[in-house]
Write an enzyme that holds these catalytic residues in place. Structure first.
Site, short mmCIF file in Angstrom:
data_model
loop_
_atom_site.label_atom_id
_atom_site.label_comp_id
_atom_site.label_asym_id
_atom_site.label_seq_id
_atom_site.Cartn_x
_atom_site.Cartn_y
_atom_site.Cartn_z
N SER A 145 0.98 -1.19 -0.20
CA SER A 145 0.08 0.04 0.11
C SER A 145 0.73 1.35 -0.02
O SER A 145 1.57 1.61 -0.95
CB SER A 145 -0.97 -0.29 1.12
N ASP A 222 -9.98 -5.44 -3.63
CA ASP A 222 -9.52 -4.19 -2.92
C ASP A 222 -10.27 -3.10 -2.63
O ASP A 222 -10.52 -2.52 -3.98
CB ASP A 222 -7.91 -4.12 -3.38
N HIS A 255 -7.45 -5.92 0.49
CA HIS A 255 -6.13 -4.84 0.89
C HIS A 255 -5.57 -5.43 1.71
O HIS A 255 -4.43 -4.68 2.27
CB HIS A 255 -6.76 -3.42 1.05
#
Lengths: 278, 278
Positions: A145, A222, A255
């Site tokens: 991320s 995600d 995610h």
């Protein structure tokens, strides 16, 4: 350098350290996992975590230790920002300040003295890992991320320092999404030329590249994909560049670290391949 | 029953649920991990966590999912106590009340209406798992620390309900250590006869046993070993009983999930062996 905690884990050691950072001018914490068989160590990895994370998230949640021991890799996981400060707006948003260092060197008043996570990772953490294990630069970089953004930008700007780059669900074009724009403004002011030095898409478009392919895994469930991460912008940018990209879109994955854990072994083996080549 | 979160993880699903418990008369949360290939599911496991834990600790830290999918096992991880109450002294100690249910049915005023973790696990969680996957009783039980105490006592009292029992660093003789004595008093008053129904040593000494060996792993660098856990008292108790014990003392390992993760695969395979036998 102070050892805060040390745990045997599989055939290796997971350790937490605190040190006085010259670059951030604060105490900083990081985690290391190292195989117990030192003869078998073949290279080093820097792991960069995402928003709100500390040095603990990867090392407790990703299930990395067994694989690292088997492959003979050491990993170092720094915290995501300086701590213990009280700068303006530092603790009011999950997208800026504490836990959200964005792996850049800030230029705004207050922040420029401490929020220097780009140099902290690329110099202080890199040198510490390199020296401690005598790696002679046999080091790769990866992240998740915001940490994926860090791995991509640090790796693209320093292709000779990192053997390979990989990322899980990285933020790929932070200049172009709302919340990262605000963070860039907080750290870098209005100098958009400077912003572009910390944006993977802009780096590739301006001619930066790494000689080896970049590996990215991305879940299609995600919640940030694709609009916040802007994965498609990076895919488009590399098409017009020398940079090769391996992008694996993973059906049903989100995610979280449940996703990271699932595909971690393939990333570690990807890096091992480049860490073992001369 | 409400799904709070659901994540694909390796070839399976990690899910978090909330339900209205009939037994604790509160909302309760639990985690489940299940392989995506339902044809391959071969049995169920109940995991009981330790002090201060919730339904999340095991499922985020133990690295279980890949192995569960490969072996075809479903695991359910309940929370360690009722939540959302405000009983006398419920939130003042890590050893009593919230996060410290001790897997017993309390008899003291206030607590007796809600702190019924023995029945909650042995009936409500057991039945939920058994029914959801049509396991027909093909279920084993395991846990860590306070949850190891839970697995041992629940398993020893219900040898026909659980195919096998295992524990990591279990509290083995809670009647005989300071902090658990105080918790027993808080939940059960002064009735020491009743205390002994929730003490693995006392259960074995009074003739309870499970037909299969109990598997225990214990780190020798565990900060609670041996004085708080009283492992040696259980070793001594089984010597004079029908109960077989496999106790693996693991050099350099501590009390953490780094230790649990290391030896988890061997415990899951131990249970699978009994879950597959008729």
């Amino acid at each position: 350098m102070k050892v805060l905690k040390a745990h045997k884990c599989f055939e290796g050691y997971t350790e937490f350290y605190e040190h006085e950072s010259v670059i951030t001018q604060t105490k900083m914490k990081f985690a290391i996992h190292r195989p117990s068989n030192e003869q078998n160590i073949r290279g080093g990895l820097i792991w960069l975590s995402g928003l709100t994370c500390t040095e603990e998230n990867f090392i407790t949640k990703a299930g990395s230790q067994k694989i690292l021991n088997e492959l003979g890799l050491v990993i170092i996981c720094p915290d995501t920002s300086p701590r213990g400060l009280d700068l303006p707006n530092e603790h009011t948003s999950m997208h800026f300040g504490s836990g959200a260092g964005l792996y850049l060197d800030a230029t705004t008043p207050g922040y420029r003295d401490h929020y220097r996570m780009y140099s902290y990772v690329n110099e202080e953490i890199y040198n510490l890992l390199n020296t401690k294990y005598d790696f002679k630069g046999n080091i790769s970089i990866m992240g998740h991320s915001m940490g994926g953004h860090g791995a991509l930008t640090i790796g693209l700007k320093n292709p000779n320092k990192y053997k390979s780059i990989s990322a899980f669900a990285p933020i790929m074009n932070p200049m172009a999404t709302g919340w990262t724009k605000l963070a860039f403004e907080g750290y870098l002011g209005q100098d958009h030329e400077l912003w572009s030095k910390y944006d993977a898409c802009e780096l590739v478009l301006s001619g930066h590249s790494h000689p080896n392919p970049i590996l990215v895994d991305q879940g299609d469930k995600d919640e940030l994909y694709p609009n916040q991460l802007l994965t498609q912008n990076f895919q488009s940018a590399v098409k017009h560049s020398a940079q090769k990209l391996i992008l694996n879109l993973r059906k049903e994955y989100d995610h979280s670290y449940y996703f990271v854990a699932t595909f971690l072994e393939s990333h570690l083996k990807f890096h091992l391949n480049y860490l073992m080549s001369k």
